[in-house]
Design an enzyme around this catalytic site. Structure first.
Site, PDB file in Angstrom:
ATOM      1  N   LYS A 154       0.952  -1.117  -0.027  1.00 37.59           N
ATOM      2  CA  LYS A 154      -0.006   0.067   0.037  1.00 37.59           C
ATOM      3  C   LYS A 154       0.808   1.298   0.056  1.00 37.59           C
ATOM      4  CE  LYS A 154      -1.792   2.746   2.803  1.00 37.59           C
ATOM      5  NZ  LYS A 154      -1.654   3.977   2.099  1.00 37.59           N
ATOM      6  N   GLY A 207       6.694   4.605   8.219  1.00 36.67           N
ATOM      7  CA  GLY A 207       5.891   5.730   8.340  1.00 36.67           C
ATOM      8  C   GLY A 207       6.133   6.438   9.917  1.00 36.67           C
ATOM      9  N   SER A 208       5.288   7.374  10.136  1.00 35.07           N
ATOM     10  CA  SER A 208       5.433   8.016  11.568  1.00 35.07           C
ATOM     11  C   SER A 208       5.282   7.038  12.609  1.00 35.07           C
ATOM     12  CB  SER A 208       4.329   9.138  11.688  1.00 35.07           C
ATOM     13  OG  SER A 208       2.874   8.373  11.434  1.00 35.07           O
ATOM     14  N   THR A 209       5.920   7.541  13.625  1.00 33.86           N
ATOM     15  CA  THR A 209       5.906   6.800  14.872  1.00 33.86           C
ATOM     16  C   THR A 209       4.194   6.678  15.587  1.00 33.86           C
ATOM     17  OG1 THR A 209       8.205   7.464  15.653  1.00 33.86           O
ATOM     18  CG2 THR A 209       6.704   6.906  17.448  1.00 33.86           C
ATOM     19  N   VAL A 211       1.466   6.447  13.747  1.00 33.59           N
ATOM     20  CA  VAL A 211       0.939   5.425  13.133  1.00 33.59           C
ATOM     21  C   VAL A 211       1.516   4.025  13.498  1.00 33.59           C
ATOM     22  CG1 VAL A 211      -0.015   4.565  10.804  1.00 33.59           C
ATOM     23  CG2 VAL A 211      -0.127   7.079  11.314  1.00 33.59           C
ATOM     24  N   GLY A 212       2.660   3.721  13.596  1.00 37.01           N
ATOM     25  CA  GLY A 212       3.404   2.860  13.698  1.00 37.01           C
ATOM     26  C   GLY A 212       2.996   2.096  15.058  1.00 37.01           C
ATOM     27  N   GLU A 229       9.662   0.944  10.824  1.00 33.76           N
ATOM     28  CA  GLU A 229      10.663   1.777  10.458  1.00 33.76           C
ATOM     29  C   GLU A 229      10.126   3.280  10.678  1.00 33.76           C
ATOM     30  OE1 GLU A 229      13.686   1.229   9.883  1.00 33.76           O
ATOM     31  OE2 GLU A 229      13.566  -1.037   9.404  1.00 33.76           O
ATOM     32  N   CYS A 263      13.488  10.681   7.001  1.00 34.16           N
ATOM     33  CA  CYS A 263      13.566  10.129   8.562  1.00 34.16           C
ATOM     34  C   CYS A 263      14.949  10.315   9.154  1.00 34.16           C
ATOM     35  CB  CYS A 263      13.092   8.500   8.646  1.00 34.16           C
ATOM     36  SG  CYS A 263      13.869   7.442   7.177  1.00 34.16           S
ATOM     37  N   GLU A 353       9.814  15.464  15.382  1.00 31.85           N
ATOM     38  CA  GLU A 353      10.371  15.615  14.022  1.00 31.85           C
ATOM     39  C   GLU A 353       9.708  16.663  13.004  1.00 31.85           C
ATOM     40  OE1 GLU A 353       9.007  12.005  12.001  1.00 31.85           O
ATOM     41  OE2 GLU A 353      10.909  11.609  11.316  1.00 31.85           O
TER      42      GLU A 353
HETATM   43  P1  NAD Z   1       2.617   8.169   8.100  1.00 33.21           P
HETATM   44  O1  NAD Z   1       2.560   7.423   9.238  1.00 33.21           O
HETATM   45  O2  NAD Z   1       1.450   8.996   7.904  1.00 33.21           O
HETATM   46  O3  NAD Z   1       1.722   7.120   6.778  1.00 33.21           O
HETATM   47  C1  NAD Z   1       2.731   5.911   6.517  1.00 33.21           C
HETATM   48  C2  NAD Z   1       1.819   4.986   5.780  1.00 33.21           C
HETATM   49  O4  NAD Z   1       0.760   4.485   6.579  1.00 33.21           O
HETATM   50  C3  NAD Z   1       1.061   5.473   4.566  1.00 33.21           C
HETATM   51  O5  NAD Z   1       0.919   4.742   3.481  1.00 33.21           O
HETATM   52  C4  NAD Z   1      -0.523   5.905   5.232  1.00 33.21           C
HETATM   53  O6  NAD Z   1      -1.500   5.750   4.227  1.00 33.21           O
HETATM   54  C5  NAD Z   1      -0.440   4.381   6.153  1.00 33.21           C
HETATM   55  N1  NAD Z   1      -1.414   4.770   7.231  1.00 33.21           N
HETATM   56  C6  NAD Z   1      -1.848   5.635   7.886  1.00 33.21           C
HETATM   57  N2  NAD Z   1      -2.662   5.494   8.884  1.00 33.21           N
HETATM   58  C7  NAD Z   1      -2.805   4.199   8.902  1.00 33.21           C
HETATM   59  C8  NAD Z   1      -3.203   3.285   9.769  1.00 33.21           C
HETATM   60  N3  NAD Z   1      -4.251   3.465  10.571  1.00 33.21           N
HETATM   61  N4  NAD Z   1      -3.085   1.946   9.341  1.00 33.21           N
HETATM   62  C9  NAD Z   1      -2.308   1.289   8.628  1.00 33.21           C
HETATM   63  N5  NAD Z   1      -1.711   2.122   7.888  1.00 33.21           N
HETATM   64  C10 NAD Z   1      -1.844   3.506   7.913  1.00 33.21           C
HETATM   65  O7  NAD Z   1       3.775   8.696   7.617  1.00 33.21           O
HETATM   66  P2  NAD Z   1       4.118   9.555   6.351  1.00 33.21           P
HETATM   67  O8  NAD Z   1       3.463  10.915   6.776  1.00 33.21           O
HETATM   68  O9  NAD Z   1       3.671   9.055   5.151  1.00 33.21           O
HETATM   69  O10 NAD Z   1       5.688   9.624   6.274  1.00 33.21           O
HETATM   70  C11 NAD Z   1       6.363  10.299   6.947  1.00 33.21           C
HETATM   71  C12 NAD Z   1       6.878   9.365   8.455  1.00 33.21           C
HETATM   72  O11 NAD Z   1       7.481   8.382   7.981  1.00 33.21           O
HETATM   73  C13 NAD Z   1       7.877  10.565   9.176  1.00 33.21           C
HETATM   74  O12 NAD Z   1       7.560  10.052  10.386  1.00 33.21           O
HETATM   75  C14 NAD Z   1       9.285   9.774   8.774  1.00 33.21           C
HETATM   76  O13 NAD Z   1      10.247   9.685   9.958  1.00 33.21           O
HETATM   77  C15 NAD Z   1       8.957   8.143   8.753  1.00 33.21           C
HETATM   78  N6  NAD Z   1       9.818   7.525   7.930  1.00 33.21           N
HETATM   79  C16 NAD Z   1      10.623   6.662   8.298  1.00 33.21           C
HETATM   80  C17 NAD Z   1      11.407   6.098   7.727  1.00 33.21           C
HETATM   81  C18 NAD Z   1      12.571   5.023   8.197  1.00 33.21           C
HETATM   82  O14 NAD Z   1      13.025   3.966   7.458  1.00 33.21           O
HETATM   83  N7  NAD Z   1      12.408   5.005   9.668  1.00 33.21           N
HETATM   84  C19 NAD Z   1      11.849   6.286   6.255  1.00 33.21           C
HETATM   85  C20 NAD Z   1      10.815   7.300   5.760  1.00 33.21           C
HETATM   86  C21 NAD Z   1      10.061   7.861   6.535  1.00 33.21           C
END
Ligand code: NAD
Length: 449
Positions: A154, A207-209, A211-212, A229, A263, A353
């Site tokens: 996704k 993604g973000s901490t 949502v993680g 990640e 990130c 961040e």
């Molecule tokens: P995000 O957490 O908003 O979204 C990431 C993904 O998760 C997207 O595809 C989004 O649609 C999906 N998502 C959103 N809500 C969800 C849910 N409830 N259940 C499952 N999936 C869901 O992050 P973003 O704004 O797209 O990216 C920026 C963030 O990603 C920053 O915090 C950045 O540090 C982090 N990031 C981390 C790394 C790493 O390797 N550590 C690399 C790149 C980005």
């Protein structure tokens, strides 16, 4: 189905219209992946490697097209996009070569022979962010496919285009239908459906901490494997005995690269007091030289932010007069200037961040305080240490709680080496041979002799 427009952040103009998948489409993709799994896991290692190599070659052949898609959809400079697409090809080449090198062991035991196998997990859900859409997709797809899993990927809502094109190339490479499925839809609908789906064995999430955290909680219901990640707030630690010219010349690119939407952004620049004034002078000069503008221009080094919401969020971190503020084009696009602010490690700009081109410059007195400040954050992804004292470089590297550090350099990501975080930056490792552990299960078999 709802139709959404995909926008070029450098012009604010629509570049594509896409139907948004929902729960039904997510379920259908999982069913396709589940049906394709038995045949895919049975493909011989040599043939699976051949298919991944063909995919790598197709990424290379279509490299310029993929780079243009990424630049128009994410707003990243075309030279960066070309580099990232090159890495995607290298990732598939690497995991093609890894297919038959990630194997089990025999273990001496009483009464027989004990051996281990690396088994694929089944269907894995891959959820990726908008900042490095194609790169991060490949970091997960490569090891997942090499281990014999089938996948539902996704992409982020704002940047689905390159992943959709990659899925076409996977089919063209001869990877069987149903093995790679890309479903473009909302995280709160398609993403969370993958997290809760009983037929999905693992979620590889970047993604973000915030949502993680919800992914980890959601995965608990089915005891799904997760690798996370997440975000970062990395320190770039500059000691007075460093090559200050080199450190200052490199520092802007370590935080303003990808317009700070990285990130690994070294967005806390910690500088030893004895060299503070000199370093600041050099840093401001180097930041002034960052070329901000049209991402399709060959010499551009920084493009716009991804969206107007992101720009608002980034702006909220700068109050008062910064130390330095660069220029941006006076035109449409979600532009934000390179910005340096002096801060203490307790200020919001140093704790959260920013995910934009804003760096906090923070002085420190000595090595002990540098380590304390570097570790005074909930995150632990990346960072750099600049010093000409080799013993100190290693001492500080061992003391900083982060997954990926560089000494006298600011790079974090290489195809061959493990990448991932400590603390609230997540767990699990991508890239290198380590990533294969996250896409396979160890099976232990005892044979009585
Ligand atoms: P995000 O957490 O908003 O979204 C990431 C993904 O998760 C997207 O595809 C989004 O649609 C999906 N998502 C959103 N809500 C969800 C849910 N409830 N259940 C499952 N999936 C869901 O992050 P973003 O704004 O797209 O990216 C920026 C963030 O990603 C920053 O915090 C950045 O540090 C982090 N990031 C981390 C790394 C790493 O390797 N550590 C690399 C790149 C980005």
């Amino acid at each position: 189905m709802q139709v959404v427009q995909v926008v070029n952040p450098a012009t604010e103009e629509p570049i594509a219209e896409l139907e948004q998948a929902g729960v039904e489409e997510a379920d259908a993709a999982v069913a396709r992946a589940k049906a394709a799994f038995p045949a895919w896991r049975a493909v011989t290692p040599a043939d699976r490697a051949r298919l991944l190599r063909r995919l790598a070659a197709l990424v290379e052949e279509n490299g310029e097209e993929l780079a243009r898609i990424e630049t128009r959809n994410v707003g990243k400079p075309i030279s960066d996009s070309r580099g990232e697409v090159g890495m995607v090809a290298d990732v598939f080449h690497f995991y093609a070569g890894a297919v038959d090198k990630h194997h089990g062991e025999t273990i001496p035991v009483a009464g027989g022979v004990d051996m281990t196998f690396r088994e694929p997990l089944g269907v894995v859900g891959l959820i990726v962010p908008w900042n490095f859409p194609l790169n991060i997709s490949s970091w997960k797809l490569g090891p997942a496919l090499a281990c014999g899993n089938t996948v539902v990927l996704k992409p982020a809502e704002l940047t689905p285009l390159s992943a959709l094109r990659l899925a076409e190339l996977a089919l063209e490479a001869g990877i069987p239908d149903g093995v790679v499925n890309v479903v473009a839809g909302k995280g709160s609908i398609v993403g969370s459906r993958l997290v809760e789906h009983p037929d999905v064995a693992k979620i590889g999430f970047t993604g973000s901490t915030e949502v993680g955290r919800s992914v980890m909680a959601g995965a608990a219901a089915t005891i799904k494997r997760v690798t996370l990640e997440l975000g970062g707030k990395s320190a770039n630690v500059i000691f007075a005995d460093a090559d200050l010219e080199a450190a200052a010349a490199a520092a802007p690119y370590a935080v303003f690269g990808n317009a700070g939407q990285d990130c690994c952004a070294r967005s806390r620049i910690l500088v030893e007091r004895a060299a503070y004034d000199r370093f600041l002078e050099l840093l401001v000069d180097a930041t002034r030289n960052v070329k901000v503008g049209d991402p399709e221009n060959e010499s551009t080094e920084m493009g716009p932010l991804i969206s107007s919401q992101q720009r608002e969020k980034v702006a909220s971190f700068v109050d008062g007069e910064p130390l330095f503020r660069g220029d941006v084009p006076d035109a449409n696009g979600f532009w934000f200037p390179c910005t340096l602010v002096e801060a203490s490690n307790d200020d919001r700009v140093a704790r959260e961040e920013v995910f934009g081109p804003v760096a906090a410059v923070i002085p420190f007195a000595d090595e002990a305080q540098a380590i304390r400040l570097a570790n005074d954050t909930p995150y632990g992804l990346s960072g750099s240490i600049w010093t000409e004292n080799g013993a100190r470089a290693l001492r500080v590297a061992r003391a900083i709680d982060a997954g990926v550090l560089s000494l006298n350099a600011n790079t974090s990501v290489r195809v061959q080496t493990p990448f991932g975080g400590f603390k609230q930056s997540g767990f699990g490792r991508e890239l290198g041979m380590h990533a294969l552990d996250g896409y396979s299960e160890i099976k232990n078999v005892f044979v009585a002799t």
